[in-house]
Scaffold this active site. Structure first.
Site, PDB file in Angstrom:
ATOM      1  N   HIS A 185      10.673  41.863  42.248  1.00  0.00           N
ATOM      2  CA  HIS A 185      11.456  43.088  41.937  1.00  0.00           C
ATOM      3  C   HIS A 185      11.942  43.967  43.080  1.00  0.00           C
ATOM      4  O   HIS A 185      12.788  45.010  42.702  1.00  0.00           O
ATOM      5  CB  HIS A 185      10.448  43.907  40.810  1.00  0.00           C
ATOM      6  CG  HIS A 185      11.342  44.893  39.761  1.00  0.00           C
ATOM      7  ND1 HIS A 185      11.100  46.149  39.886  1.00  0.00           N
ATOM      8  CD2 HIS A 185      12.271  44.460  38.987  1.00  0.00           C
ATOM      9  CE1 HIS A 185      11.567  46.532  38.662  1.00  0.00           C
ATOM     10  NE2 HIS A 185      12.260  45.667  38.192  1.00  0.00           N
TER      11      HIS A 185
ATOM     12  N   HIS B 110      18.688  53.700  35.790  1.00  0.00           N
ATOM     13  CA  HIS B 110      17.826  52.495  36.066  1.00  0.00           C
ATOM     14  C   HIS B 110      16.892  52.766  37.109  1.00  0.00           C
ATOM     15  O   HIS B 110      16.227  51.920  37.613  1.00  0.00           O
ATOM     16  CB  HIS B 110      18.834  51.252  36.552  1.00  0.00           C
ATOM     17  CG  HIS B 110      17.983  50.115  36.435  1.00  0.00           C
ATOM     18  ND1 HIS B 110      17.952  49.436  37.858  1.00  0.00           N
ATOM     19  CD2 HIS B 110      17.238  49.303  35.666  1.00  0.00           C
ATOM     20  CE1 HIS B 110      17.259  48.267  37.734  1.00  0.00           C
ATOM     21  NE2 HIS B 110      16.911  48.044  36.394  1.00  0.00           N
TER      22      HIS B 110
END
Length: 650
Positions: A315, A543
């Protein structure tokens, strides 16, 4: 129920797959679910055999079967898309001027989604990663997402492996038609994005080095929002292309570490800056046909990083640029390398100054900063244990990072014990805070701002208010006897998303699920709305992920952390104790972030927000302070709201 044959690739997790997302179940074959569905006696109610695998989550299996059943029922219906409509959409799209590029992308969604909404979502879920939006991708992670969410995610890691026969010609044609529609959607959007790139001009674009230098001492930027022109006039706003500006250095090679990568989009910007022929190494989490070895030019190497746990993800979002003069620049961000992440979302980036090459006679341990940035970065890169990174490890070792004034905080999968416990995740953050942060009053809140939430437990003290808060409360000379601070979470409400630039579609990067939330309804009481009027980004879905310790009125910060890590155990780590191995910290994902400390950056005990009392610049907080609590009627955004919206457009 009769199951039509198909030729989908098998899901890499096999019978261990936990996903309920219809896009994932449509894209990948799950033979164990197909067999169970085939054996159902009644099409109205689904049941499992009495002796079916006693140790599995039967509720999960039934949920998956219900989703799969609906998929096959829709496949049995008449295909919803006619070729003529797509051709019309294509003609209309190509006729639009670059000045209408933003509107054209929205118009394209409006024309296509009512007829092919499920295919649009599948396209955005596609392993080719070529669409402009990651609709319903199982962070944005978009699992951006929380890594432990057991339902719809904007960032999944699935490997295409194996195929089964497809004997029905009608079903085969229908499946091929779906693929064709997806490709058309992809092509139209790519063209729209290219036109939009041409029309997006920044008044600051001509002098990128000066803008980065002017961002001292924080060097903290937000991405420009295409639908909000005021962000193009902010000095601390930036685009991906500007990171490649020749004024920053004569690029020799670059390293991109990320989860999602749309290679055509990335190379479009590299080519625009004239560096598309330079060596490029890409470490990515999600599979993509564009990143297969046979599809890459000789100067590009791509390595897919798989995590040992199905809930874990690669990630991290980080870039390293190596210049001809031997210097290195590091960028730590929250944005995937996909077009949609850099258009109408709020993303954060920290951009380092160019770190010069050390003299040849310098010691191998030379060139570190007071924050141990170089040591922590090297430890993170070495943790991959892949030969492709050896050259970059050497490049970093030979660079002088002594001017860096932030801390690097990484997460890598595994159970870390002994001295390693304090080298990763929230324990590493705690170690830096204990060494460099000034202790503050217990009334100063810990504020987590994220784009997804994992499974946190049945009560707040299970993890969030226990070990995570304990780590984020530390400072020099602090003690838990002084009291525990409030814990607040900024996460978009349903109304925040519906009011955003992209409406409900903007929520495709917020993969929190109703399934997870229903098990931790206590979480709602900790929630605050996304609001960023001061940075013109209230309508740009966040985000970005940040963590801080904030004074009651929101005017001061004890520290600030920018990270790829969402609010989840998988991302930050959780204490684990066994009789045989003892205590350790268990982590599932790769994450990276930077910690801003006032003592080191500005030689003061705290950061000021909004206004500063002297010549020291205030910290550029990405959201408004004080915070705005959820209204009694507000609900946190979950992916099911997006699914409802898609169904309403059919």
């Amino acid at each position: 129920m009769d199951i039509p044959p198909n030729k989908r690739p098998n899901c890499n997790y096999g019978s261990g797959c936990y996903r309920r997302n219809p896009i994932h179940l449509r894209e990948y074959c799950h033979p164990h679910l197909e067999d169970l569905l085939q054996g159902q006696k009644s099409s109205s109610s689904l049941e499992l055999p009495e002796n079916y695998k006693p140790n599995v989550d039967k509720e999960l299996i039934l949920d998956q079967l219900n989703v799969l059943k609906r998929i096959y029922e829709k496949l049995a219906e008449k295909p919803p898309v006619k070729k003529s409509k797509l051709e019309t959409a294509s003609c209309n799209e190509s006729a639009k001027s670059s000045e209408q590029s933003n509107a054209s992308e929205s118009s394209l969604k409006t024309k296509i989604l009512p007829n092919v909404s499920s295919l649009e979502k599948a396209n955005k879920f596609s392993n080719s990663s070529n669409s402009s939006s990651q609709l319903s991708r199982p962070d944005s992670a978009r699992s951006d997402s929380a890594s432990e969410s057991s339902s719809a995610r904007s960032e999944t890691s699935n490997e295409r492996a194996g195929t089964s026969s497809f004997s029905s010609q009608s079903d085969s044609r229908r499946f091929d038609n779906f693929r064709n529609v997806k490709q058309k959607c992809r092509d139209l959007k790519r063209k729209s994005m290219a036109e939009a790139e041409k029309s997006s001009k920044s008044p600051f674009s001509s002098d990128i080095p000066s803008r980065i230098a002017a961002a001292a001492p924080y060097f903290f930027f937000l991405t420009k929002v295409r639908a909000e022109p005021r962000t193009y006039h902010e000095p601390f706003s930036i685009t991906f292309r500007e990171l490649l500006d020749p004024g920053l250095g004569d690029l020799r090679a670059s390293l991109q570490i990320n989860f999602l990568v749309e290679l055509p989009w990335v190379m479009h910007h590299y080519k625009h800056q004239g560096v598309d022929d330079k060596p490029l190494l890409i470490l990515h989490g999600e599979d993509s046909d564009d990143l297969k070895k046979n599809n890459l030019p000789p100067n590009i190497t791509a390595v897919r990083i798989k995590t040992p746990h199905p809930f874990g993800h690669h990630h991290t979002k980080m870039s390293l640029f190596h210049y001809e003069d031997g210097s290195v620049r590091v960028v730590v961000s929250t944005a995937n390398l996909v077009a949609s992440d850099w258009h109408n979302r709020t993303q954060g980036l920290w951009i380092s100054p160019a770190c010069p090459e050390l003299p040849e006679e310098a010691d191998t341990k030379a060139g570190d900063s007071p924050t141990e940035f170089k040591t922590d970065l090297l430890r993170y890169l070495c943790a991959y244990q892949i030969p492709e990174l050896q050259e970059w490890v050497s490049i970093v070792r030979q660079a002088d990072f002594s001017e860096i004034r932030v801390c690097f905080v990484g997460t890598v999968p595994g159970t870390h014990r002994g001295p390693d416990m304090d080298r990763w995740g929230h324990r590493r953050l705690a170690a830096h805070l204990k060494k460099h942060a000034v202790g503050v009053d217990p009334t100063w809140s810990v504020v987590a701002q994220c784009s997804s939430i994992g499974s946190l437990g049945t009560h707040p003290e299970a993890w969030m208010l226990d070990e995570l808060r304990a780590s984020m409360t530390l400072g020099k000379g602090t003690s838990m006897i002084q009291g525990l601070p409030p814990f607040k979470v900024i996460y978009p409400s349903k109304q925040n998303v519906y009011d955003s630039v992209d409406g409900a579609l903007g929520g495709d990067c917020l993969p929190y699920s109703m399934h997870t939330h229903s098990k931790q309804t206590w979480f709602t009481s900790f929630l605050y709305q996304w609001k960023s009027d001061v940075r013109f980004r209230t309508k740009a879905v966040p985000h970005i992920k940040t963590y801080t310790r904030m004074s009651p009125c929101g005017s001061r910060l004890a520290w600030f952390h920018l990270s790829s890590a969402n609010l989840s155990k998988a991302a930050w780590g959780m204490n684990k104790k066994t009789k045989t191995s003892g205590t350790g910290v268990f982590m599932m994902s790769y994450e990276a972030g930077v910690l801003f400390l006032p003592e080191i950056l500005i030689n003061k005990p705290v950061f000021s927000v909004g206004k500063s009392d002297d010549k020291t610049p205030p910290f550029p907080l990405p959201y408004d302070a004080p915070l705005t609590r959820y209204n009694p009627s507000d609900k946190p955004w979950v992916m099911e709201y997006l699914n409802e919206y898609m169904r309403s457009k059919k």
